[in-house]
Design a protein around this motif. Structure first.
Motif, PDB file in Angstrom:
ATOM      1  N   PHE A 621     -10.641 -64.595 -44.452  1.00  0.00           N
ATOM      2  CA  PHE A 621     -10.123 -64.646 -43.081  1.00  0.00           C
ATOM      3  C   PHE A 621     -10.717 -63.575 -42.172  1.00  0.00           C
ATOM      4  N   GLU A 622     -10.880 -62.354 -42.684  1.00  0.00           N
ATOM      5  CA  GLU A 622     -11.407 -61.289 -41.827  1.00  0.00           C
ATOM      6  C   GLU A 622     -12.800 -61.638 -41.320  1.00  0.00           C
ATOM      7  N   LYS A 625     -12.536 -64.677 -38.818  1.00  0.00           N
ATOM      8  CA  LYS A 625     -12.024 -64.217 -37.531  1.00  0.00           C
ATOM      9  C   LYS A 625     -13.136 -63.641 -36.651  1.00  0.00           C
ATOM     10  N   THR A 626     -14.161 -63.099 -37.285  1.00  0.00           N
ATOM     11  CA  THR A 626     -15.292 -62.545 -36.535  1.00  0.00           C
ATOM     12  C   THR A 626     -15.980 -63.612 -35.699  1.00  0.00           C
ATOM     13  N   PRO A 629     -12.821 -66.102 -32.844  1.00  0.00           N
ATOM     14  CA  PRO A 629     -11.909 -65.075 -32.331  1.00  0.00           C
ATOM     15  C   PRO A 629     -10.545 -65.613 -31.913  1.00  0.00           C
ATOM     16  N   LEU A 631      -8.828 -67.805 -33.600  1.00  0.00           N
ATOM     17  CA  LEU A 631      -8.108 -68.245 -34.788  1.00  0.00           C
ATOM     18  C   LEU A 631      -7.044 -67.214 -35.177  1.00  0.00           C
ATOM     19  N   SER A 632      -5.827 -67.688 -35.467  1.00  0.00           N
ATOM     20  CA  SER A 632      -4.744 -66.760 -35.804  1.00  0.00           C
ATOM     21  C   SER A 632      -4.487 -66.670 -37.302  1.00  0.00           C
ATOM     22  N   SER A 633      -4.865 -67.699 -38.079  1.00  0.00           N
ATOM     23  CA  SER A 633      -4.648 -67.667 -39.523  1.00  0.00           C
ATOM     24  C   SER A 633      -5.566 -68.675 -40.193  1.00  0.00           C
ATOM     25  N   ARG A 634      -5.724 -68.524 -41.514  1.00  0.00           N
ATOM     26  CA  ARG A 634      -6.563 -69.489 -42.211  1.00  0.00           C
ATOM     27  C   ARG A 634      -5.877 -70.850 -42.287  1.00  0.00           C
TER      28      ARG A 634
END
Length: 898
Positions: A621-622, A625-626, A629, A631-634
């Motif tokens: 996820f980290e 997220k890069t 941007p 996206l709040s969760s997998r």
């Protein structure tokens, strides 16, 4: 000479196979959040793999019968074995309730380093977060001499000691020490660093009752649930006894050649001269100082390059230190001027391209020599020099200067020069070492293979990458294209050797045996490519422009779904899967018509998706997220705006004889991974801060078409396993006036294109007063921000595959007469890249087909901007035909009408 056959490693190979289909036997292993949040460094892909393989060995029923309690991680120097150990400690504490950890090493230097890594949160190299929490509980680390009889909750106990001390305690009963019985009271995990030192008995083929190896085995077997985890970069599998001991214990391998190929190290170059030691010393000082100034002036980066002077004997090393200190203290502007002049007259620049760059820089600053001398005396004065020699010790970290030597990257550490006899010992993980200077040996014993093996290991350890911060970002892999000035100076370790034939032969052999890619600095000189004087007299040079479309900024708010990355997340997915994995008889194979194919549904559930995404580091996820941007969760990534797999079907394209029931679980997983890898690639390509428009901007030719220098990478060691020649790039002189440069550094396909255009220049000159082919080499502006201007961007809003990244076509055909100006983009492309780069060809042909949509930033009558299909070998796509039709309105003479 044939390569040595790879040794079979049954446990590792079984784990590799098991990793393919593990979700069928147990839940997929997801990289633990408690490791990610509690470690300073994020695990790299291979470190995650190592952790996952260990997890498999401890949890899967497939390995239960073996009781795997002793494993070895064989991982390259600099690959972060201590980070892995730190993660494994948390894993074993959380998942298997281990609280007692014994860390053993063979030298105090590694011991001191590890204490700093695991226990001293005030040091720069502490590996854990300042506050360690798991499941909401604060976890404390406590260093002990003996493990407690009743351990406290949420406490990890670590005993760190040398293997000598631990063995002595086992064999000699003493008060307040841990004997064999103590390791039977509470289960313990033994972490054995630099494990190749712990097999003396195995090598002797008989058990030494009081050896280190025997002591370690005593601890391991004191309880059935004790564990031994060993770590080393060096394992001699050619020794039959070592191989037998470890063939079923090696749980993960990440070898040096893989580590270097993946970009985690510096490049390595050898500078071989016949200079005196004093001249080599001053050359290296100038190079080191130039590195620092280059980083500051070109990239606004502050670095402190370190030099190591390596001798064969302590007396020679101590003498060299005295000579060095006198040299620096007596340095004057006049002497420096005379020295550089003398070195250049001796053709030292033929021995090293990097030294040539160094001398050119300082000659350009000759009026500033008084200030430069003051800075050199400050940076390399005697108070900045460490003498790490001690006849009573084996390693350079054993003299009580550990803190200084292991914090050389720190801004508060002033030391820049080290004199030593011993090789870089295990545990010295300095990152900003850029120069190693081999001091000559008066006794002339330097030709021995033993000496060069030691120095090859020294080079391997010194090549660790320095993750300097640039543009407010650290990178742990090489940033620059190899051969550029930035690469040579900031991402290269230079080994300055003595010019002795037998020594050099043995050194190259030793480097080759380690699969360590190096090359002489002089073997790969920069080639000068110059603009022809005749072209500089042309109208094209004086007033001509080259045109590229403008790009505009894209905000993060724009990226709210996969469609914004050019990915269609509404239609079904078809993955080609004609596989030979299905076993059939020969007669069945003959009857099968492989031209007849159909699609079968790939039935998957969330387990497959979780497993595939856990295995692909891009989808952690980290990292996700890069690039996403918004996206709040997998879990959100599974939804309608993103993957949307609940509303779509995945099909596999297979032969007629196969049905969906024939797809094995591991095949389904592979098919899903293929799709996810395609999506990952498109996301990375699609996530850009700019996107193209239909407005084209003109850039003056005389400002952008310039002399430049280019290097062709070449290696003379390690070449078989790491760096292979993929293109036969050479330098060709081109005298014909249509080519704007005096030579072309190109591959065979690019050379063929130049020749094909050359054949048609006379016909083009019947229509145009000026006909020029311009090679747009990326090296032209490698050190300049201008390079980013000269890119084409996709501006077809209806394109099937959206790409926001720009690219630079390799050639521009420039045509001009009194009525017309035409610019044609041409890109040669190998057939193996046609599919991957199809979007680039789409951009080129879109330009030609949508002339009416192009807006030019200035009014130019009769101006046309065009692009053609990729040029392939033997003009297989009739690209030259297309150029003729665009430029002349007809085909070139004599070309086929097909």
């Amino acid at each position: 000479m044939s390569k040595k056959r790879e040794k079979l490693l049954p446990l590792y190979e079984e784990l590799l196979r098991f990793d393919e289909d593990i979700f069928e036997r147990t839940e997929a292993f997801e990289y633990p959040e408690y490791i990610e949040s509690n470690l300073v460094h994020t695990f790299r892909d291979y470190q995650e793999d190592a952790l996952r393989f260990f997890h498999h060995s401890q949890t899967s029923e497939l390995f239960d019968y073996r009781d795997i309690n002793h494993v070895l991680f064989n991982m390259a120097t600099g690959s972060g074995k201590t980070d892995l150990m730190a993660g494994l400690i948390l894993y074993l504490f959380k998942e298997h309730n281990y609280q007692n950890f014994l860390f053993i090493v063979n030298t105090k230097s590694v011991l001191n380093k590890t204490i700093g890594n695991l226990l001293n949160h005030t040091t720069d190299k502490y590996l854990y977060s300042k506050s360690i929490e798991i499941d909401g509980n604060r976890i404390s680390f406590q260093q002990v001499k003996k493990f407690p009889k009743k351990p406290r909750e949420n406490t990890i106990y670590i005993k760190l000691d040398t293997v000598q001390a631990v063995a002595n305690d086992i064999y000699t009963v003493k008060e307040n020490s841990m004997g064999a019985g103590d390791y039977a009271k509470n289960r313990v995990v033994v972490l054995g660093d630099e494990a190749h030192h712990y097999s003396a008995s195995t090598k002797k083929e008989k058990e030494d009752e009081q050896s280190w190896e025997s002591a370690i085995n005593t601890i391991l077997h004191a309880r059935e649930d004790n564990l031994l985890l060993e770590f080393t970069a060096t394992i001699d599998l050619e020794d039959k006894n070592i191989y037998e001991k470890y063939k079923n214990k090696i749980i993960y391998r990440y070898t040096l050649d893989r580590f270097i190929a993946d970009g985690y190290s510096k490049n390595i170059r050898r500078i071989q001269t016949s200079n005196s030691d004093l001249d080599n010393m001053l050359n290296t000082v100038l190079l080191s100082q130039y590195r620092k100034l280059f980083a500051r002036e070109k990239h606004n980066v502050e670095i402190k390059p370190v030099i190591l002077f390596k001798s064969q004997r302590i007396g020679d090393s101590n003498d060299s230190e005295q000579y060095f200190n006198k040299l620096i203290a007596s340095l004057t502007p006049a002497y420096l001027t005379e020295f550089i002049t003398r070195q250049m007259q001796m053709d030292i620049i033929e021995a090293s391209e990097t030294l040539e760059l160094t001398f050119e820089y300082f000659i350009s600053k000759i009026n500033e020599f008084p200030q430069i001398i003051r800075e050199i005396k400050r940076d390399f004065g005697a108070n900045r020099v460490i003498n790490a020699n001690d006849s009573g010790q084996k390693g350079i970290l054993e003299k009580g200067q550990y803190e200084v030597l292991n914090s050389l990257e720190s801004p508060t550490n002033i030391y820049q020069v080290i004199f030593a006899v011993a090789k870089l010992t295990e545990g010295w993980d300095v990152l900003n070492l850029h120069d190693i200077v081999r001091i000559s040996d008066p006794a002339k014993t330097t030709g021995s293979k033993k000496a060069t093996n030691s120095e090859a290991q020294l080079i391997g350890r010194g090549a660790r990458y320095n993750p300097f911060k640039m543009d407010n970002r650290k990178s742990f892999t090489r940033r620059f294209e190899e051969g550029s000035q930035s690469s040579l100076l900031l991402e290269t370790l230079h080994y300055h050797t003595i010019n002795e034939p037998q020594y050099l032969k043995n050194l190259v052999d030793s480097l080759d045996a380690m699969n360590l890619p190096t090359g002489e600095d002089t073997k790969n000189p920069l080639l000068n490519v110059k603009v022809k004087p005749a072209f500089k007299s042309s109208n094209a040079w004086k007033s001509g422009k080259i045109y590229y479309n403008e790009a505009v900024t894209v905000t993060n708010e724009y990226y709210d779904g996969l469609d914004k990355y050019g990915i269609n997340n509404k239609k079904d997915i078809v993955i080609p899967w004609i596989t030979a994995a299905q076993e059939v008889k020969y007669s069945d194979f003959v009857r099968e018509d492989y031209s007849q194919q159909h699609n079968v549904i790939v039935e998957i559930d969330k387990r497959y998706l979780n497993k595939a995404m856990n295995r692909l580091s891009f989808y952690h996820f980290e990292n996700l997220k890069t690039f996403l941007p918004k996206l709040s969760s997998r879990d959100e990534f599974y939804g309608e705006k993103w993957l949307n797999l609940s509303q779509r079907t995945i099909y596999a394209r297979v032969t007629r004889s196969m049905a969906k029931e024939n797809l094995k679980p591991e095949e389904k997983l592979k098919i899903l991974e293929i799709y996810l890898q395609e999506v990952a690639q498109k996301i990375q390509l699609g996530y850009q801060k700019v996107k193209g428009t239909n407005r084209f901007v003109g850039y003056p030719i005389k400002d952008y078409i310039q002399d430049y220098r280019k290097r062709i990478p070449q290696y003379d060691t390690g070449k078989e396993t790491v760096y292979t020649v993929t293109q036969n790039v050479k330098n060709y002189d081109i005298k014909a006036p249509f080519f704007v440069y005096n030579s072309a550094v190109v591959n065979l396909l690019e050379k063929e294109l130049i020749e094909r255009v050359s054949e048609r220049v006379s016909e083009l000159e019947e229509e145009y007063d000026e006909v020029y082919l311009i090679r747009m080499d990326e090296n032209m502006h490698r050190e300049s921000r201008k390079r980013d201007d000269l890119k084409l961007y996709q501006f077809d809003s209806k394109a099937n595959n959206i790409h926001y990244s720009g690219f630079q076509p390799d050639f521009i055909l420039y045509l001009e007469n009194s009525d017309f100006y035409m610019q044609i983009f041409i890109e040669p492309k190998g057939t193996n890249l046609l599919e991957k780069d199809q979007w680039k060809e789409d951009v080129l042909t879109f330009i030609s087909q949508h002339e009416g949509e192009i807006i030019i930033d200035e009014h130019i009558s009769g101006m046309k901007i065009k692009g053609v299909k990729f040029y392939t070998k033997n003009d297989g796509r009739k690209t030259i035909n297309q150029i003729g039709e665009l430029a002349l309105g007809k085909r070139f003479k004599g070309l086929s009408m097909e």
